[in-house]
Design a protein around this motif. Structure first.
Motif, short mmCIF file in Angstrom:
data_model
loop_
_atom_site.label_atom_id
_atom_site.label_comp_id
_atom_site.label_asym_id
_atom_site.label_seq_id
_atom_site.Cartn_x
_atom_site.Cartn_y
_atom_site.Cartn_z
N PHE A 25 0.73 -1.24 -0.09
CA PHE A 25 0.07 -0.04 -0.20
C PHE A 25 0.91 1.48 -0.06
O PHE A 25 0.41 2.32 -0.17
CB PHE A 25 -0.98 -0.13 1.11
N ASP A 26 2.08 1.20 0.42
CA ASP A 26 2.75 2.45 0.54
C ASP A 26 4.04 2.37 -0.63
O ASP A 26 4.78 3.17 -0.43
CB ASP A 26 3.48 2.65 1.89
N CYS A 27 3.74 1.48 -1.56
CA CYS A 27 4.63 1.57 -2.77
C CYS A 27 4.43 2.75 -3.81
O CYS A 27 3.32 2.84 -3.99
CB CYS A 27 4.73 0.00 -3.52
N SER A 28 5.31 3.32 -4.13
CA SER A 28 5.22 4.18 -5.24
C SER A 28 5.06 3.53 -6.54
O SER A 28 5.41 2.40 -6.62
CB SER A 28 6.29 5.18 -5.14
N ASP A 29 4.69 4.45 -7.43
CA ASP A 29 4.57 3.79 -8.85
C ASP A 29 5.85 3.34 -9.23
O ASP A 29 6.18 2.26 -10.05
CB ASP A 29 3.82 4.89 -9.89
N GLU A 30 6.87 4.16 -9.06
CA GLU A 30 8.33 3.95 -9.29
C GLU A 30 8.67 2.58 -8.80
O GLU A 30 9.39 1.71 -9.63
CB GLU A 30 9.12 5.08 -9.07
N GLU A 31 8.26 2.19 -7.69
CA GLU A 31 8.93 1.06 -6.96
C GLU A 31 8.17 -0.23 -7.46
O GLU A 31 8.85 -1.17 -7.67
CB GLU A 31 8.62 1.24 -5.30
N VAL A 32 6.75 0.08 -7.78
CA VAL A 32 6.08 -1.09 -8.49
C VAL A 32 6.64 -1.48 -9.60
O VAL A 32 6.94 -2.56 -10.15
CB VAL A 32 4.54 -0.85 -8.64
N ARG A 33 7.28 -0.12 -10.52
CA ARG A 33 7.80 -0.35 -11.82
C ARG A 33 8.99 -1.37 -11.71
O ARG A 33 9.68 -2.06 -12.20
CB ARG A 33 8.20 0.97 -12.48
N ASN A 34 9.62 -0.95 -10.43
CA ASN A 34 11.33 -1.47 -10.13
C ASN A 34 10.96 -3.00 -9.87
O ASN A 34 11.81 -3.73 -10.28
CB ASN A 34 11.94 -1.03 -8.83
N ALA A 35 9.69 -3.44 -9.21
CA ALA A 35 9.45 -4.75 -8.99
C ALA A 35 9.35 -5.55 -10.16
O ALA A 35 9.62 -6.57 -10.50
CB ALA A 35 8.35 -4.91 -7.94
N VAL A 36 8.40 -4.92 -11.06
CA VAL A 36 8.10 -5.48 -12.55
C VAL A 36 9.41 -5.66 -13.06
O VAL A 36 9.65 -6.73 -13.86
CB VAL A 36 7.25 -4.52 -13.13
N ILE A 37 10.30 -4.75 -13.32
CA ILE A 37 11.63 -4.85 -14.16
C ILE A 37 12.33 -5.95 -13.27
O ILE A 37 13.00 -6.93 -14.11
CB ILE A 37 12.53 -3.63 -13.76
N HIS A 38 12.31 -6.12 -11.98
CA HIS A 38 13.20 -7.24 -11.34
C HIS A 38 12.62 -8.45 -11.68
O HIS A 38 13.29 -9.45 -12.07
CB HIS A 38 13.26 -7.10 -9.87
N MET A 39 11.27 -8.63 -11.77
CA MET A 39 10.48 -10.08 -12.05
C MET A 39 10.89 -10.46 -13.56
O MET A 39 10.96 -11.56 -13.83
CB MET A 39 9.12 -9.70 -11.91
N LEU A 40 10.83 -9.47 -14.46
CA LEU A 40 11.26 -9.57 -15.79
C LEU A 40 12.58 -10.22 -15.93
O LEU A 40 13.06 -11.23 -16.67
CB LEU A 40 10.94 -8.25 -16.67
N GLN A 41 13.79 -9.44 -14.92
CA GLN A 41 15.10 -9.94 -15.33
C GLN A 41 15.18 -11.34 -14.64
O GLN A 41 15.96 -12.05 -15.11
CB GLN A 41 15.63 -8.89 -14.37
N LEU A 42 14.43 -11.67 -13.64
CA LEU A 42 14.81 -12.88 -12.98
C LEU A 42 14.01 -14.01 -14.08
O LEU A 42 14.53 -15.19 -14.03
CB LEU A 42 13.64 -13.07 -11.61
N SER A 43 13.16 -13.43 -14.77
CA SER A 43 12.55 -14.59 -15.78
C SER A 43 13.30 -14.70 -17.12
O SER A 43 12.86 -15.39 -18.14
CB SER A 43 11.28 -14.21 -16.02
N GLY A 44 14.31 -13.57 -17.25
CA GLY A 44 15.08 -13.64 -18.44
C GLY A 44 14.39 -13.20 -19.63
O GLY A 44 14.59 -13.40 -20.77
N ALA A 45 13.23 -12.12 -19.41
CA ALA A 45 12.42 -11.96 -20.55
C ALA A 45 13.13 -10.79 -21.35
O ALA A 45 13.87 -10.10 -21.10
CB ALA A 45 11.32 -11.24 -20.11
N LYS A 46 12.83 -10.90 -22.59
CA LYS A 46 13.48 -9.87 -23.70
C LYS A 46 12.56 -8.85 -24.05
O LYS A 46 11.35 -9.02 -23.94
CB LYS A 46 13.84 -10.66 -24.90
#
Length: 110
Positions: free
Chosen positions: A89-110
């Motif tokens: 609930f206290d995550c900023s949009d930028e922090e959510v974006r960072n989490a999405v990027i991290h998940m994509l990196q962990l998955s090796g997405a292109k």
């Protein structure tokens, strides 16, 4: 008692405190993933797409079909069984974006 009052009046109380003056850095995607996302995206509970190299094609397809910005907006607003911001609930949009990027990196997405 007058000198004490004069000293108090000369205090710097209107100046911002060091804590208020220093903006907090956004939390990392890795930290947020561990705190909020891995519960569902680590196991695939409630239909959440699993994160990991073995799911690279799924995540790459999502980025290609939906677009990165759409994935971020879905993470911010919630989609299907996923609550908005993954219950951070206290995550900023930028922090959510960072989490999405991290998940994509962990998955090796292109």
């Amino acid at each position: 008692m007058l000198p004490v009052l004069l000293l108090a009046a000369c205090s710097d109380s209107d100046a911002p405190t060091a804590a208020a003056a220093t903006q907090a850095e956004p939390r990392s995607g890795a930290l947020l993933y561990r705190q909020f996302c891995v519960t569902c995206h680590g196991s695939g509970v409630a239909g959440a797409p699993k994160v990991g190299k073995e799911n690279r094609l799924y995540w790459s397809h999502e980025v290609e079909e939906e677009g990165f910005d759409t994935l971020v907006q879905e993470a911010i607003n919630g989609v299907n069984a996923m609550p908005p911001r993954g219950n951070c609930f206290d995550c900023s949009d930028e922090e959510v974006r960072n989490a999405v990027i991290h998940m994509l990196q962990l998955s090796g997405a292109k």
